[in-house]
Design a protein around this motif. Structure first.
Motif, mmCIF file in Angstrom:
data_model
loop_
_atom_site.group_PDB
_atom_site.id
_atom_site.type_symbol
_atom_site.label_atom_id
_atom_site.label_comp_id
_atom_site.label_asym_id
_atom_site.label_seq_id
_atom_site.Cartn_x
_atom_site.Cartn_y
_atom_site.Cartn_z
ATOM 1 N N GLY A 32 4.494 10.376 8.903
ATOM 2 C CA GLY A 32 3.199 9.710 8.978
ATOM 3 C C GLY A 32 2.211 10.115 7.903
ATOM 4 N N GLU A 33 2.587 11.034 7.036
ATOM 5 C CA GLU A 33 1.680 11.468 5.973
ATOM 6 C C GLU A 33 1.491 10.341 4.956
ATOM 7 O OE1 GLU A 33 -1.018 13.061 4.354
ATOM 8 O OE2 GLU A 33 -0.055 14.676 5.493
ATOM 9 N N ARG A 34 0.249 10.075 4.581
ATOM 10 C CA ARG A 34 -0.042 9.016 3.622
ATOM 11 C C ARG A 34 -0.994 9.472 2.511
ATOM 12 N NH1 ARG A 34 3.574 7.431 6.197
ATOM 13 N NH2 ARG A 34 3.915 5.399 7.144
ATOM 14 N N ARG A 35 -1.465 10.706 2.578
ATOM 15 C CA ARG A 35 -2.399 11.200 1.561
ATOM 16 C C ARG A 35 -1.631 11.559 0.289
ATOM 17 N NH1 ARG A 35 -4.890 15.851 5.081
ATOM 18 N NH2 ARG A 35 -2.681 15.910 5.645
ATOM 19 N N GLN A 36 -1.998 10.913 -0.810
ATOM 20 C CA GLN A 36 -1.268 11.063 -2.066
ATOM 21 C C GLN A 36 -1.192 12.498 -2.557
ATOM 22 O OE1 GLN A 36 -2.066 7.816 -5.050
ATOM 23 N NE2 GLN A 36 -3.776 7.507 -3.637
ATOM 24 N N LEU A 37 -2.306 13.203 -2.519
ATOM 25 C CA LEU A 37 -2.300 14.578 -3.025
ATOM 26 C C LEU A 37 -1.470 15.498 -2.143
ATOM 27 C CD1 LEU A 37 -5.939 15.061 -4.346
ATOM 28 C CD2 LEU A 37 -3.826 14.776 -5.651
ATOM 29 N N GLU B 79 9.597 10.900 0.764
ATOM 30 C CA GLU B 79 10.133 10.044 1.823
ATOM 31 C C GLU B 79 10.128 10.761 3.172
ATOM 32 O OE1 GLU B 79 14.122 7.459 2.916
ATOM 33 O OE2 GLU B 79 14.198 8.877 1.263
ATOM 34 N N ALA B 80 10.513 12.022 3.194
ATOM 35 C CA ALA B 80 10.520 12.779 4.444
ATOM 36 C C ALA B 80 9.110 12.888 5.032
ATOM 37 C CB ALA B 80 11.108 14.172 4.210
ATOM 38 N N SER C 55 0.824 -1.194 0.000
ATOM 39 C CA SER C 55 0.000 0.000 0.000
ATOM 40 C C SER C 55 0.868 1.258 0.000
ATOM 41 C CB SER C 55 -0.912 -0.018 1.222
ATOM 42 O OG SER C 55 -1.655 1.162 1.290
ATOM 43 N N ILE C 56 1.898 1.277 0.813
ATOM 44 C CA ILE C 56 2.786 2.436 0.864
ATOM 45 C C ILE C 56 3.509 2.610 -0.461
ATOM 46 C CG2 ILE C 56 4.894 3.348 1.935
ATOM 47 C CD1 ILE C 56 3.821 2.246 4.596
ATOM 48 N N ARG C 57 3.931 1.507 -1.069
ATOM 49 C CA ARG C 57 4.593 1.578 -2.380
ATOM 50 C C ARG C 57 3.671 2.224 -3.402
ATOM 51 N NH1 ARG C 57 5.962 -3.913 -4.180
ATOM 52 N NH2 ARG C 57 7.251 -3.850 -2.338
ATOM 53 N N CYS C 58 2.405 1.850 -3.398
ATOM 54 C CA CYS C 58 1.440 2.429 -4.335
ATOM 55 C C CYS C 58 1.230 3.917 -4.072
ATOM 56 C CB CYS C 58 0.097 1.695 -4.257
ATOM 57 S SG CYS C 58 0.161 0.029 -4.929
#
Length: 103
Positions: free
Chosen positions: A70-75, A64-65, A27-30
């Motif tokens: 903890g940020e995971r929102r793509q936009l 990466e930073a 999921s993180i890779r995507c």
């Protein structure tokens, strides 16, 4: 049996027991791929994209930073990567301008 093969088998068994860890990595890779391509595509279409390797490094380093915080929102990842890239490009241009004037 080869020691590496045994540790690989143990790893595979652990992954089967904890499928959520495997899913989380995928999921993180995507998320990273999607955020990168959003930022890259935007900068490319706007004509702001510079040398490909350096541009990719700035975008990926920024993503990466953010992931580390903890940020995971793509936009959000993409938008901050665009902003960081623009700031990097402005600093690079200013440095080149100073060198040209002093040289």
């Amino acid at each position: 049996m080869h020691e590496g093969a045994d540790s690989f088998g143990a790893q595979r068994r652990a992954e089967r027991q904890r499928p959520e860890r495997r899913w989380q990595r995928m999921s993180i890779r995507c998320v990273v791929e999607n955020a990168f391509f959003i930022a890259w595509g935007f900068l490319e279409k706007s004509g702001e994209l510079g040398e490909p390797d350096a541009s990719a490094n700035v975008i990926l380093d920024t993503i990466e930073a953010q992931l580390k915080t903890g940020e995971r929102r793509q936009l959000m990842l993409a938008n901050r990567a665009i902003t960081a890239y623009r700031e990097h490009a402005a600093r690079t241009r200013a440095s080149a301008d100073r060198e040209a004037r002093s040289g």
